[in-house]
Design a protein around this motif. Structure first.
Motif, PDB file in Angstrom:
ATOM      1  N   ASN A   1       2.579  -1.361   4.407  1.00  0.00           N
ATOM      2  CA  ASN A   1       2.218   0.050   4.302  1.00  0.00           C
ATOM      3  C   ASN A   1       3.478   0.848   3.954  1.00  0.00           C
ATOM      4  N   VAL A   2       3.466   1.523   2.792  1.00  0.00           N
ATOM      5  CA  VAL A   2       4.673   2.218   2.319  1.00  0.00           C
ATOM      6  C   VAL A   2       4.355   3.704   2.106  1.00  0.00           C
ATOM      7  N   PRO A   3       4.240   4.456   3.186  1.00  0.00           N
ATOM      8  CA  PRO A   3       3.878   5.873   3.082  1.00  0.00           C
ATOM      9  C   PRO A   3       5.063   6.746   2.677  1.00  0.00           C
ATOM     10  N   LYS A   4       4.771   8.005   2.481  1.00  0.00           N
ATOM     11  CA  LYS A   4       5.755   9.048   2.189  1.00  0.00           C
ATOM     12  C   LYS A   4       5.748  10.041   3.341  1.00  0.00           C
ATOM     13  N   VAL A   5       6.905  10.507   3.761  1.00  0.00           N
ATOM     14  CA  VAL A   5       6.971  11.540   4.792  1.00  0.00           C
ATOM     15  C   VAL A   5       6.554  12.868   4.169  1.00  0.00           C
ATOM     16  N   LYS A   6       5.428  13.416   4.634  1.00  0.00           N
ATOM     17  CA  LYS A   6       4.910  14.646   4.037  1.00  0.00           C
ATOM     18  C   LYS A   6       4.220  15.528   5.076  1.00  0.00           C
ATOM     19  N   ALA A   7       4.330  16.808   4.870  1.00  0.00           N
ATOM     20  CA  ALA A   7       3.471  17.749   5.588  1.00  0.00           C
ATOM     21  C   ALA A   7       2.046  17.610   5.057  1.00  0.00           C
ATOM     22  N   HIS A   8       1.088  18.021   5.887  1.00  0.00           N
ATOM     23  CA  HIS A   8      -0.319  17.875   5.500  1.00  0.00           C
ATOM     24  C   HIS A   8      -1.087  19.025   6.126  1.00  0.00           C
ATOM     25  N   THR A   9      -1.785  19.798   5.314  1.00  0.00           N
ATOM     26  CA  THR A   9      -2.410  21.002   5.843  1.00  0.00           C
ATOM     27  C   THR A   9      -3.634  20.736   6.720  1.00  0.00           C
ATOM     28  N   GLN A  10      -4.173  19.524   6.667  1.00  0.00           N
ATOM     29  CA  GLN A  10      -5.314  19.193   7.523  1.00  0.00           C
ATOM     30  C   GLN A  10      -4.900  18.407   8.765  1.00  0.00           C
TER      31      GLN A  10
ATOM     32  N   VAL B   1      -0.650  -4.613  -5.378  1.00  0.00           N
ATOM     33  CA  VAL B   1      -0.292  -3.237  -5.044  1.00  0.00           C
ATOM     34  C   VAL B   1      -1.525  -2.380  -5.284  1.00  0.00           C
ATOM     35  N   GLY B   2      -1.948  -1.613  -4.283  1.00  0.00           N
ATOM     36  CA  GLY B   2      -3.166  -0.830  -4.457  1.00  0.00           C
ATOM     37  C   GLY B   2      -3.261   0.361  -3.523  1.00  0.00           C
ATOM     38  N   ASP B   3      -4.172   1.273  -3.867  1.00  0.00           N
ATOM     39  CA  ASP B   3      -4.434   2.474  -3.075  1.00  0.00           C
ATOM     40  C   ASP B   3      -5.739   3.091  -3.562  1.00  0.00           C
ATOM     41  N   SER B   4      -6.279   4.030  -2.783  1.00  0.00           N
ATOM     42  CA  SER B   4      -7.415   4.865  -3.207  1.00  0.00           C
ATOM     43  C   SER B   4      -6.932   6.305  -3.286  1.00  0.00           C
TER      44      SER B   4
ATOM     45  N   LYS C   1       0.840  -1.208   0.000  1.00  0.00           N
ATOM     46  CA  LYS C   1       0.000   0.000   0.000  1.00  0.00           C
ATOM     47  C   LYS C   1       0.876   1.259   0.000  1.00  0.00           C
ATOM     48  N   PRO C   2       1.257   1.750  -1.205  1.00  0.00           N
ATOM     49  CA  PRO C   2       2.004   3.008  -1.273  1.00  0.00           C
ATOM     50  C   PRO C   2       1.086   4.203  -1.102  1.00  0.00           C
TER      51      PRO C   2
END
Length: 306
Positions: A137-146, A77-80, A42-43
């Motif tokens: 789970n393969v996330p990206k390190v990111k800022a998020h405005t919410q 491999v999948g995501d929404s 899950k990227p």
């Protein structure tokens, strides 16, 4: 009991080096799957904008898949994505090309099953995420405005089926902590997760799609998504009062939400200098304005069929 978070310094998306490093990270954090294990990778395929930075780097996903295939795993491999489908965004960000020679299946999350929420109501989670043995789970390190930051726990929101993600923003976003509570409920509804985060080139200032590149030079892995996030909060200089998901996890008493409960079998948080990483100066409402919600729906339909 201490919870392990494995951290490693990596500055380039070089395939051979990534394979070796990711294999060590997975071994330290969760071990390897047995032959025949069904794995959903899950990227973060957030959408069609700034894909070279906003999405998990294709080289990371490819390396994860190669390592799991060597173990005999069966991989989807999948995501929404926020806009469009996983297959469309995978093509735009280069992931389809990166996986083209591997025996993995790229799937759209089109059907799901309802799961109850702690604060009432339900959420629809994609069947591929519920019916697998392990979610990698393969996330990206990111800022998020919410949400201030989007890391491992937030990335699992992508297991919610398509348009229901936007509906969750609308129906839960203006009611106290219901949205972040839902995010934690999604995490708890899934099978076992293994988390490996792409922080080689992070996104800061704003996000989750149109921020600025920041060379953090980090890969990290943990069997506990909450612990993974807590380690990154510490590195990035975040405070619990600013991060709704962290507040929710601490309120629920998760051990992984307490920095002193973490151990680091590889590198330590102090080995990473994130002093230049800029968190969002202010957050925006979780619930979209009606016009933005409608425009977002139109964009989603457009990118779905591109």
């Amino acid at each position: 009991m201490p919870i392990a978070v494995s951290l490693c310094s990596v500055v380039h998306y070089t395939e051979h080096h990534l394979d070796d490093t990711i294999a060590r990270l997975l071994e330290h954090s969760a071990g390897f799957p047995t032959p025949g294990t069904r794995v959903l990778v899950k990227p973060n395929l957030v959408g069609p904008y700034n894909t070279g930075l906003s999405c998990t780097h294709p080289a990371i996903v490819r390396s994860v898949c190669r390592i799991l295939l060597d173990c005999g795993a069966r991989i989807e491999v999948g995501d929404s994505p926020a806009f469009g489908s996983a297959k469309v965004i995978a093509r735009l960000c280069g992931l389809s090309k990166a996986l083209a020679d591997l025996p993995v299946k790229l799937v759209n999350f089109s059907s799901g099953e309802k799961r109850p929420l702690t604060l009432g109501g339900h959420v629809t989670i994609a069947k591929p995420a519920l019916e697998t043995d392990v979610v990698v789970n393969v996330p990206k390190v990111k800022a998020h405005t919410q949400m201030f930051l989007t890391l491992a726990v937030k990335n699992l929101f992508g297991c919610v089926v398509g348009f229901r993600k936007a509906l969750a923003h609308q129906t839960l976003g203006d009611e106290d902590n219901r949205f972040e509570s839902m995010l934690v409920d999604v995490m708890l509804a899934l099978p076992r997760t293994v988390n490996l985060i792409d922080g080689i080139q992070a996104m800061h200032v704003t996000g989750p799609a149109k921020g600025v590149a920041y060379s953090l030079g980090l890969l990290a892995a943990s069997a506990d998504a909450v612990a993974m996030d807590t380690a990154l909060y510490k590195i990035l200089g975040a405070h619990p009062n600013h991060v709704p998901i962290w507040q929710e996890c601490r309120a629920r008493g998760f051990a992984g939400a307490i920095p002193d409960d973490l151990v680091y079998p590889m590198s330590s948080p102090v080995d990473f200098d994130a002093s230049g990483f800029r968190l969002p100066e202010k957050t925006t409402p979780v619930a979209f304005a009606p016009a933005r919600f409608l425009i977002g729906r139109i964009k989603s339909l457009y990118f779905k069929w591109r």
